[in-house]
Design a protein around this motif. Structure first.
Motif, short mmCIF file in Angstrom:
data_model
loop_
_atom_site.label_atom_id
_atom_site.label_comp_id
_atom_site.label_asym_id
_atom_site.label_seq_id
_atom_site.Cartn_x
_atom_site.Cartn_y
_atom_site.Cartn_z
N ALA A 138 3.20 -7.71 14.54
CA ALA A 138 3.76 -6.39 14.85
C ALA A 138 3.10 -5.26 14.07
CB ALA A 138 5.27 -6.41 14.58
N ALA A 139 2.71 -5.53 12.81
CA ALA A 139 2.15 -4.46 11.99
C ALA A 139 0.64 -4.63 11.82
CB ALA A 139 2.84 -4.42 10.63
N GLY A 140 0.04 -5.41 12.68
CA GLY A 140 -1.39 -5.71 12.55
C GLY A 140 -2.26 -4.46 12.52
N LEU A 141 -1.99 -3.52 13.41
CA LEU A 141 -2.82 -2.30 13.46
C LEU A 141 -2.67 -1.48 12.18
CD1 LEU A 141 -2.31 -1.16 17.17
CD2 LEU A 141 -4.33 -2.25 16.13
N TYR A 142 -1.46 -1.48 11.62
CA TYR A 142 -1.24 -0.71 10.39
C TYR A 142 -1.92 -1.39 9.20
CZ TYR A 142 1.98 1.21 13.73
OH TYR A 142 2.51 1.75 14.88
N ALA A 143 -1.95 -2.73 9.24
CA ALA A 143 -2.67 -3.46 8.19
C ALA A 143 -4.17 -3.17 8.27
CB ALA A 143 -2.40 -4.96 8.30
N LEU A 144 -4.70 -3.19 9.49
CA LEU A 144 -6.11 -2.83 9.68
C LEU A 144 -6.40 -1.45 9.12
CD1 LEU A 144 -7.10 -3.78 13.36
CD2 LEU A 144 -8.12 -4.66 11.24
N GLU A 145 -5.51 -0.51 9.43
CA GLU A 145 -5.71 0.87 8.97
C GLU A 145 -5.74 0.93 7.45
OE1 GLU A 145 -4.86 4.49 7.23
OE2 GLU A 145 -3.24 3.01 7.34
N ALA A 146 -4.81 0.24 6.80
CA ALA A 146 -4.73 0.29 5.33
C ALA A 146 -5.98 -0.32 4.70
CB ALA A 146 -3.47 -0.42 4.85
N VAL A 147 -6.43 -1.42 5.25
CA VAL A 147 -7.60 -2.10 4.69
C VAL A 147 -8.85 -1.23 4.89
CG1 VAL A 147 -9.13 -4.08 5.02
CG2 VAL A 147 -6.65 -4.42 4.81
N ARG A 148 -8.99 -0.64 6.08
CA ARG A 148 -10.16 0.22 6.33
C ARG A 148 -10.12 1.48 5.46
NH1 ARG A 148 -9.79 -0.94 12.78
NH2 ARG A 148 -11.45 -2.50 12.88
N ARG A 149 -8.94 2.06 5.35
CA ARG A 149 -8.81 3.31 4.58
C ARG A 149 -9.12 3.10 3.11
NH1 ARG A 149 -4.23 4.14 2.30
NH2 ARG A 149 -3.00 3.25 4.02
N THR A 150 -8.73 1.95 2.56
CA THR A 150 -8.89 1.74 1.11
C THR A 150 -10.22 1.06 0.77
OG1 THR A 150 -7.79 -0.43 1.15
CG2 THR A 150 -6.38 1.51 0.81
N GLY A 151 -10.99 0.67 1.79
CA GLY A 151 -12.27 0.00 1.49
C GLY A 151 -12.12 -1.45 1.14
N GLY A 152 -11.03 -2.08 1.59
CA GLY A 152 -10.84 -3.51 1.35
C GLY A 152 -11.49 -4.35 2.43
N TRP A 153 -10.98 -5.55 2.63
CA TRP A 153 -11.53 -6.46 3.64
C TRP A 153 -10.48 -7.51 3.96
CZ3 TRP A 153 -15.05 -5.61 6.99
CH2 TRP A 153 -15.70 -6.66 7.69
N ALA B 291 -9.92 -8.96 14.30
CA ALA B 291 -10.11 -7.58 14.77
C ALA B 291 -10.96 -6.80 13.77
CB ALA B 291 -8.75 -6.91 14.97
N LEU B 292 -10.71 -7.01 12.47
CA LEU B 292 -11.50 -6.31 11.46
C LEU B 292 -12.96 -6.75 11.53
CD1 LEU B 292 -11.32 -4.36 8.93
CD2 LEU B 292 -11.40 -6.45 7.57
N HIS B 293 -13.16 -8.07 11.60
CA HIS B 293 -14.53 -8.60 11.63
C HIS B 293 -15.28 -8.11 12.88
CE1 HIS B 293 -13.70 -12.20 8.71
NE2 HIS B 293 -13.25 -11.05 8.24
N ASP B 294 -14.52 -7.94 13.98
CA ASP B 294 -15.15 -7.49 15.24
C ASP B 294 -15.28 -5.97 15.31
OD1 ASP B 294 -15.21 -10.12 15.93
OD2 ASP B 294 -13.57 -10.02 17.40
N GLY B 295 -14.77 -5.29 14.30
CA GLY B 295 -14.79 -3.83 14.35
C GLY B 295 -13.93 -3.27 15.47
N SER B 296 -12.90 -4.02 15.83
CA SER B 296 -12.06 -3.63 16.96
C SER B 296 -10.85 -2.82 16.52
CB SER B 296 -11.58 -4.90 17.69
OG SER B 296 -10.58 -4.57 18.62
N ASP B 297 -10.35 -1.98 17.42
CA ASP B 297 -9.10 -1.25 17.15
C ASP B 297 -7.92 -1.88 17.86
OD1 ASP B 297 -10.06 0.69 15.41
OD2 ASP B 297 -10.84 1.89 17.07
N ALA B 298 -8.14 -3.02 18.46
CA ALA B 298 -7.04 -3.71 19.14
C ALA B 298 -6.94 -5.13 18.60
CB ALA B 298 -7.30 -3.75 20.65
N ILE B 299 -5.71 -5.64 18.59
CA ILE B 299 -5.48 -6.99 18.10
C ILE B 299 -5.22 -7.90 19.29
CG2 ILE B 299 -3.94 -8.41 16.69
CD1 ILE B 299 -4.08 -6.33 14.68
N ASP C 92 0.84 -1.21 0.00
CA ASP C 92 0.00 0.00 0.00
C ASP C 92 0.87 1.26 0.00
OD1 ASP C 92 -2.59 1.46 0.49
OD2 ASP C 92 -1.55 1.96 2.36
N LYS C 93 1.93 1.23 0.81
CA LYS C 93 2.85 2.38 0.85
C LYS C 93 3.51 2.61 -0.51
CE LYS C 93 6.96 4.09 3.39
NZ LYS C 93 8.03 3.76 4.37
N ALA C 94 3.88 1.51 -1.17
CA ALA C 94 4.51 1.63 -2.48
C ALA C 94 3.57 2.29 -3.48
CB ALA C 94 4.92 0.24 -2.98
N PHE C 95 2.32 1.87 -3.49
CA PHE C 95 1.35 2.48 -4.42
C PHE C 95 1.21 3.97 -4.11
CE2 PHE C 95 -1.19 -1.78 -4.93
CZ PHE C 95 -0.20 -2.26 -5.77
#
Lengths: 430, 430
Positions: free
Chosen positions: B326-341, B300-308, B265-268
């Motif tokens: 380690a990067a779970g929260l950042y992955a959640l952020e990228a998926v939520r921000r881009t409308g993925g799942w 965490a995504l399915h639960d709508g949680s901000d914690a892993i 995501d960062k590369a794009f």
């Protein structure tokens, strides 16, 4: 829709195949470009013959503008000039790895290179011959792909067929190791286990190819064998191009049927003939490597014989275990003509060759690569190979496929408990 | 002496690294470019920050004239601008395989591509991160290379060290499968088996990195982790370039630590910011894949949680089994921000994913690739993934490394005796 890096944008179709006829290597009789592998006159093997003028039209610039795979040499191959015609995983352009640490350890003073064909899509040089064979086969109207194999060839045919969406049927000996069965079966084609030896499998395939039911079936190493064999030329072209359009003074090549060795030599000759490279001042010398468990070609050379006595293969270098090598006499001829030599390695030497190559280059080879490195070492020690001449050694397959060969040889260097104290007691902390 | 096709002739050094500082992903604190991976202020993870002007100087033409490996993107990486500085097997520029048969089987109407990173030198995407980490490490003065790993990373570090002629020390759990031990041990470095779990190994490495005796040692995923992580960006750059400088509308990426997903995501984002590509009209959407045995990020995504919530991993997708990502929260952020799942696959679905990919594309993936294909299938079925949007699915490793996953699933389709009669009785001859 197409990827720019697979090169199709720069890959304008060559107008036509430079192949002219199938030519008997025995008596020189010529046949049309069809699915035929033996001479009707003398039963000798057929080889693809080219129109010299067509080959001579190929330029360095044309090749360099081509795709980053073996199809950059389509102008020198019997099939695949039109990118849309190709049945392929786009193999080739594998790394030519500088091996200064290996050279130093062996006492070579001139540059040493490893041509690492484990980098192909199914991790052996067989992807080259299969891509050319199946592309020719589709052009000849075949609608099913087949082979007899004990490993690398089976993987490659099954994977090519899956990518192309063409049915495949692969014949293997029934006692094959489960790992090799899986790496073929996973692609979903038919996989026929034969209750017999590899020789039995081969003989059965030669019978099947004559049946009506297999009329639609290209056996890559039987009825389309002349096209198949030409794919190996690309291992010569690439090395020359990767060296900056130079032919190395010495090449060391593993031998099963002996065909790979003859085709690398043929590739160098073609490049010189059509003016794409100059031959080295003293020519190039071709060296062949076999295992002690299957050394009929090397034995003929050592005995000064003009005949090859078949053997019953043994030993761990199974991908080289062809006891009655179809191109053995042609390999002998190439080695004698160029002033090279052949030698063979024991199973222990093969294992050591795999480890030596891995340790000094980071390339993990299958047993065939261990054979070649072990023989390289012997050739230096015996003085047959000139330590002051540039040398390329060919690794044709991937260590992951023959992992059992070294499994008992290597392992952890230390075993400790998960504590600094235990690490200290193991001598790793001062 | 150098090969023309490794590209060094066209690979003029970029003047300097575009990296500017290490930046805390938590609080934004900045640190010099050294061997540091956590923030002294908030203990957050550090990431490489770049000079935007330096990144913006990189052009398509410069990249396209570069070598046929990941170093063509050196102008966008924190290390390796000078070719002579690189500690590398020259990974990258792996095939982007068109997958029309897979798309048809899954009901995708837009183009589907498989980015096949099993084609890297040690057959996983880890060669990318290790090349960047070790090149940075050598620049920082380290003289020994290390990691904690259960497989792909161990292979890659040991092979890189062998090629570079630098000592290595790899730490593994003591109960690792013999096959994975061999593929690391064969390169000849130190290999330390720890009597404990992978978590124990990791913890021990975090302690060792603080000792005087390991002062000279770069642990690729500990003290030089910020550089290591940047190597994954190349999996984003390459896909964009291979599509003709376009970003796909959807990408499906396996998650272990979650870092690979965030870096693609960062590369794009970088490519758009510096003007090398335009974003798709509706942006790109990032999808994450885990296994059912280790799904803390997807949960965490399915639960709508901000914690892993960390888990104890189980299941066959061992290369993805990081229970506390380690990067779970950042992955959640990228998926939520881009409308993925995100979704996850059971072991049975993973096996079926491996077979489906092999059968339709000729690509034999390790379990992580099976996870990704199985999740792709689920995402289509659940309507989360748009079947009319172009999609790239990432295969990060090689099926030969996890062959046991499908060994019980596939095998010969027929068993016959070596006679035409037996073949006929098996139904293969009409």
């Amino acid at each position: 829709m197409t990827s720019i890096l697979d090169g199709r944008d720069t890959d304008a179709p060559v107008s036509a195949s430079p192949a002219r006829a199938l030519v008997c290597r025995g008596c020189g009789a010529e046949y049309p470009l069809a699915a035929q592998h033996a001479c009707y006159e003398c039963f000798g093997p057929l080889e693809v013959g080219y129109d010299p003028a067509a080959l001579a039209r190929v330029t360095r610039a044309q090749i360099e503008a081509g795709p980053q795979n073996l199809w950059r040499y389509a102008g020198l191959l019997p099939a695949g000039q039109d990118p849309a015609s190709r049945v392929t995983l786009d193999p080739g352009l594998t790394p030519l790895v500088a091996a200064p640490a290996l050279a130093a350890e062996l006492g070579l003073r001139a540059p040493l290179w490893v041509k690492d064909d484990s980098a192909n899509p199914t991790h052996s040089f067989k992807d080259r011959v299969v891509s050319v064979a199946l592309t020719a086969a589709r052009g000849l109207g075949f609608t099913r792909f087949a082979c007899a194999s004990t490993g690398n060839l089976a993987n490659s045919v099954a994977a090519h067929a899956a990518r192309a969406g063409v049915p495949s049927i692969v014949f293997i000996p029934g006692d094959l190791e489960p790992g090799k069965v899986v790496t073929t079966a996973v692609y979903g084609g038919d996989l026929v286990a034969i209750d017999g030896s590899y020789d039995d499998v081969n003989r059965l395939c030669s019978e099947l190819v004559e049946t009506d039911e297999f009329e639609d079936t290209a056996f890559v190493n039987v009825n389309v064998r002349p096209y198949y064999a030409e794919g190996s030329k690309t291992l010569g072209y690439e090395v020359a191009e990767q060296l900056g359009w130079r032919i190395p003074e010495q090449v060391v090549i593993p031998m099963a049927s002996g065909e790979l060795l003859t085709k690398v030599d043929k590739a160098f000759s073609e490049l010189v003939e059509i003016g794409l490279v100059e031959a080295p001042a003293n020519g190039w010398r071709v060296f062949g490597a076999q295992s002690a468990g299957c050394n009929p070609i090397a034995t003929a050379l050592h005995d000064g014989s003009d005949a090859i006595t078949p053997v019953k293969p043994t030993g761990i270098a199974k991908s080289l275990n062809i006891g009655d090598p179809a191109a053995g006499l042609y390999a002998l001829e190439a080695v004698r003509r160029t002033g090279g030599w052949m030698d063979y390695a024991t199973d222990e030497e093969i294992r050591e060759g795999i480890r030596l190559l891995a340790r000094t280059t980071g390339v993990f080879a299958e047993t065939a690569g261990g054979v070649t490195v072990a023989v390289l070492k012997k050739l230096v020690e015996s003085g047959r190979l000139d330590p002051d001449a540039e040398t390329v050694v060919y690794n044709t397959g991937e260590g992951l496929k023959t992992i059992d060969a070294v499994a008992s040889q290597v392992g952890p260097t230390h075993r400790v408990k998960p504590s600094l104290r235990s690490v200290r007691e193991a001598g790793l902390l001062g």
